[in-house]
Motif scaffolding. Structure first.
Motif, PDB file in Angstrom:
ATOM      1  N   THR A 262     -11.852 -48.420 -29.364  1.00  0.00           N
ATOM      2  CA  THR A 262     -10.892 -48.068 -28.315  1.00  0.00           C
ATOM      3  C   THR A 262     -10.827 -49.159 -27.256  1.00  0.00           C
ATOM      4  OG1 THR A 262     -10.296 -46.386 -26.680  1.00  0.00           O
ATOM      5  CG2 THR A 262     -12.638 -46.798 -26.972  1.00  0.00           C
ATOM      6  N   GLU A 264      -9.836 -47.989 -24.236  1.00  0.00           N
ATOM      7  CA  GLU A 264      -9.660 -47.066 -23.119  1.00  0.00           C
ATOM      8  C   GLU A 264     -10.981 -46.816 -22.404  1.00  0.00           C
ATOM      9  OE1 GLU A 264      -7.179 -43.921 -23.990  1.00  0.00           O
ATOM     10  OE2 GLU A 264      -7.228 -43.205 -21.937  1.00  0.00           O
ATOM     11  N   ASN A 460      -7.725 -38.385 -28.603  1.00  0.00           N
ATOM     12  CA  ASN A 460      -8.454 -39.565 -28.124  1.00  0.00           C
ATOM     13  C   ASN A 460      -9.638 -39.886 -29.022  1.00  0.00           C
ATOM     14  OD1 ASN A 460      -7.578 -40.933 -25.877  1.00  0.00           O
ATOM     15  ND2 ASN A 460      -8.178 -39.306 -24.490  1.00  0.00           N
ATOM     16  N   HIS A 570     -11.591 -42.406 -13.425  1.00  0.00           N
ATOM     17  CA  HIS A 570     -10.616 -43.295 -14.055  1.00  0.00           C
ATOM     18  C   HIS A 570     -10.301 -44.489 -13.173  1.00  0.00           C
ATOM     19  CE1 HIS A 570      -8.730 -42.017 -17.875  1.00  0.00           C
ATOM     20  NE2 HIS A 570      -9.764 -41.214 -17.731  1.00  0.00           N
ATOM     21  N   ASN A 574     -11.210 -47.520 -15.373  1.00  0.00           N
ATOM     22  CA  ASN A 574     -10.008 -48.035 -16.043  1.00  0.00           C
ATOM     23  C   ASN A 574      -9.322 -49.101 -15.223  1.00  0.00           C
ATOM     24  OD1 ASN A 574     -10.288 -46.472 -18.228  1.00  0.00           O
ATOM     25  ND2 ASN A 574      -8.446 -45.243 -17.930  1.00  0.00           N
TER      26      ASN A 574
END
Ligand code: ADP
Length: 585
Positions: A262, A264, A460, A570, A574
């Motif tokens: 991933t 993410e 996910n 996040h 992220n």
């Protein structure tokens, strides 16, 4: 995506790699010379250095002016020389040596620094983590002990022996003919008999034709022979996707380290936290409900009556054995389980279901279906086969038929999470989780008219595991169908959580599973290739792992949401501090 984590007020460690350290390196730094903060140590030595230099120069100037020999050194000059030498060594050690080393030596091992005090990592990086393998280690913030030297065994060809591709004059001619359109790009492999060279030439021709650079898309380091005729046509390179590990995931008494490919942020860490909660609660139980891949051709007749005749024939139990014999000729592993028909006027959709061993099974079932269609043509000569796939299968599209009937492996996975684990690891309460699950995954999804989407983020986890293990990532559509249920049990103290996933489509042979990287990830899970004990055992185990990882992901994300931490985590994981505009330029 939806993924998240919680936070508390405890000081903890960060997942940010703030400094790169060689494990061989002496960790004593010049800045350790004084028990002061770094900036104060630097200020002290800078001041000392320049004061000593100024003092010595002014003294020696005075001596020269008064014709005093320089060799006559006063006590204050000795002190100044010592101060000069000490501060010079410090400054060289701090700026000079580190700088030179950084130019000469490449760091050997990245470790996660533990300076940051975000509590999120408290959950994920707990030193007292009782689990045996790898996540605790992988996310541990301390310097890892040096592993005993292990022999490097090359099982499969992963990297090329010739890492840098050099184009020759002959290649240049071929590139020109591809650019001119006289040599079709798709014919390069068969023409040259060298897949890597074909990819290099195609790539160069593409850059010239488009005027766009492919710098950043690697060409070297990939076995292009392994994808020929199976995985990808007309390759020009390969995309790199990082693989993280969540786990150990304890299912049915066995531990699995789950590879997740991933880009993410949060996803692997969040799933890892879920794995930890499951492990501390005694593990999860996964049950296979059914195992059968489907393919549904569409056939047409002159009348609806004739379509109905075939439907009745196919659904008559007396005809099943004959049809199964015909179907099963396609493979040692494909065994017909049933045929379900649906009529739309003169058109008939025949949904065949069969076991497929350790293969995901689309090819296998298609071959069996073709056999049966050929056989039926004798008794139903007016049957027109419109398509081997009529979408009643249904592959790679959201469809109620998969949600209700299942496709591939249908799995239910459950765990009872202890109340104190919910509080200490997941930082929420059983009551909040049950309430949020009802409002979000059940009622909210019903309000949205969801089809198999009664979960927080099953797709996910499914997609990340699929990419890592060489599954067809497009099948995440139906493979992610999942209903997540939560209930308070044991007088409301503990949480019962389950994920029911009716259409997990996975295989451990065929397709992308045989490629080196994907095969390594299957090997990590102990499900590489065909099962030696019983056909299909590996793919069924992989389906159990997918469901278990989804259970972990659901648990962690729902907890983050219940604790109100989603946005915070996040923003932290992220949104790195990197200057994106610089990176893109
Ligand atoms: P799919 O049907 O998933 O597209 P493939 O047809 O590419 O998969 O791969 C399945 C192939 O692997 C078949 O040729 C099959 O005979 C072979 N095979 C070998 N061992 C097994 C096994 N244990 N289970 C299923 N297929 C197997």
């Amino acid at each position: 995506m939806e993924a998240g984590r919680r936070s508390s007020t405890k000081p903890v460690q960060s997942l940010k790699p703030t400094k790169t350290v060689s494990v061989d390196e002496d960790l004593t730094k010049a800045s350790d010379a004084l028990p002061l903060p770094l900036h104060l140590s630097n200020a002290v030595f800078f001041t000392l250095f320049f004061s000593a230099v100024y003092f010595l120069l002014s003294h020696w100037r005075e001596k020269i002016r008064t014709s005093t020999p320089l060799s006559v050194v006063t006590f204050s000059e000795i002190i100044a020389i010592l101060a000069f030498v000490a501060s010079f060594i410090y400054l060289l050690g701090f700026f000079g040596i580190d700088f030179v080393q950084s130019l000469i030596l490449r760091p050997q091992t990245e470790v996660w620094n533990s300076e940051d005090d975000d509590e999120v990592a408290d959950v994920l990086l707990h030193k007292e983590d009782a689990r045996k393998v790898p996540c605790g280690q992988a996310l541990d913030c301390s310097l890892p002990p040096l592993p005993p030297p292990a022999p490097i065994v090359t099982v499969q060809k992963v990297l090329d022996e010739n890492p840098v591709t050099v184009l020759t004059e002959e290649d240049e001619e071929i590139i020109k003919s591809v650019v001119a359109g006289t040599t079709p790009s798709y014919s390069l492999e068969s023409k040259l008999g060298d897949c890597k060279r074909a990819a290099a030439i195609r790539r160069e021709a593409l850059q010239r034709l488009t005027g766009k650079s492919l710098e950043g898309l690697p060409l070297d380091g990939f076995d292009y022979e392994s994808i020929l005729g199976q995985c990808c046509e007309m390759p020009v390179g390969y995309v790199q996707i990082p693989v993280g590990i969540a786990g150990p995931l304890l299912i049915n008494g066995r531990e699995y380290s789950v590879p997740m490919a991933t880009t993410e942020g949060c996803l692997v860490a969040s799933t890892n936290r879920g794995c930890k909660a499951i492990h501390l609660s005694g593990g999860a139980t996964s049950t296979l409900l059914r195992d059968g891949m489907t393919r549904a051709p569409v056939v047409r007749f002159g009348t609806a009556k004739r379509a109905a005749d075939l439907k009745l024939y196919l659904e008559d139990p007396d005809n099943f054995d004959t049809l199964a014999v015909v179907f099963n000729r396609s493979s040692r592993f494909g065994r017909l389980q049933g045929i379900k028909c649906a009529i739309a006027g003169k058109n008939l959709y025949l949904r065949f279901t069969c076991t497929t061993g350790d293969a995901m099974g689309m090819n296998m079932v298609s071959k069996g279906v073709q056999n049966v269609l050929d056989f039926l043509q004798t008794d139903f000569p007016d049957m027109d086969v419109m398509g081997i796939s009529g979408n009643f299968c249904s592959d790679k599209k959201p469809a109620a038929v998969n949600w209700i009937e299942g496709r591939g492996k249908s799995v239910v996975c459950e765990a009872i999470i202890k109340g104190d684990v919910v509080r200490k690891v997941l930082k929420t309460t059983v009551e909040s989780l049950v309430e949020l699950n009802m409002l979000k995954n059940l009622t909210g999804s019903a309000m949205a008219g969801a089809l198999g989407g009664f979960n927080a983020h099953a797709s996910n986890i499914v997609t990340a595991v699929y990419i890592a293990t060489g599954q067809d990532p497009a099948q995440n559509v139906e493979s992610s169908h999942c209903i997540t249920m939560m209930e308070a049990v044991n007088d409301g103290k503990d949480l019962h959580i389950s994920v029911t996933m009716p259409s997990i489509e996975v295989g451990t042979v065929g397709g992308g599973t045989q490629l080196a990287s994907q095969s390594a990830c299957l090997n990590l899970l102990g499900v590489k290739g065909a099962s030696k004990e019983s056909a299909g055992a590996n793919s069924r185990m992989l389906a159990a792992v997918v469901a278990g990882a989804v259970l972990a992901g659901e648990l962690s994300l729902m907890s983050a949401l219940a604790a109100g931490q989603l946005v915070k985590s996040h923003m932290k994981y992220n949104r790195s501090n990197k200057d994106v505009s610089k990176a893109s330029s």
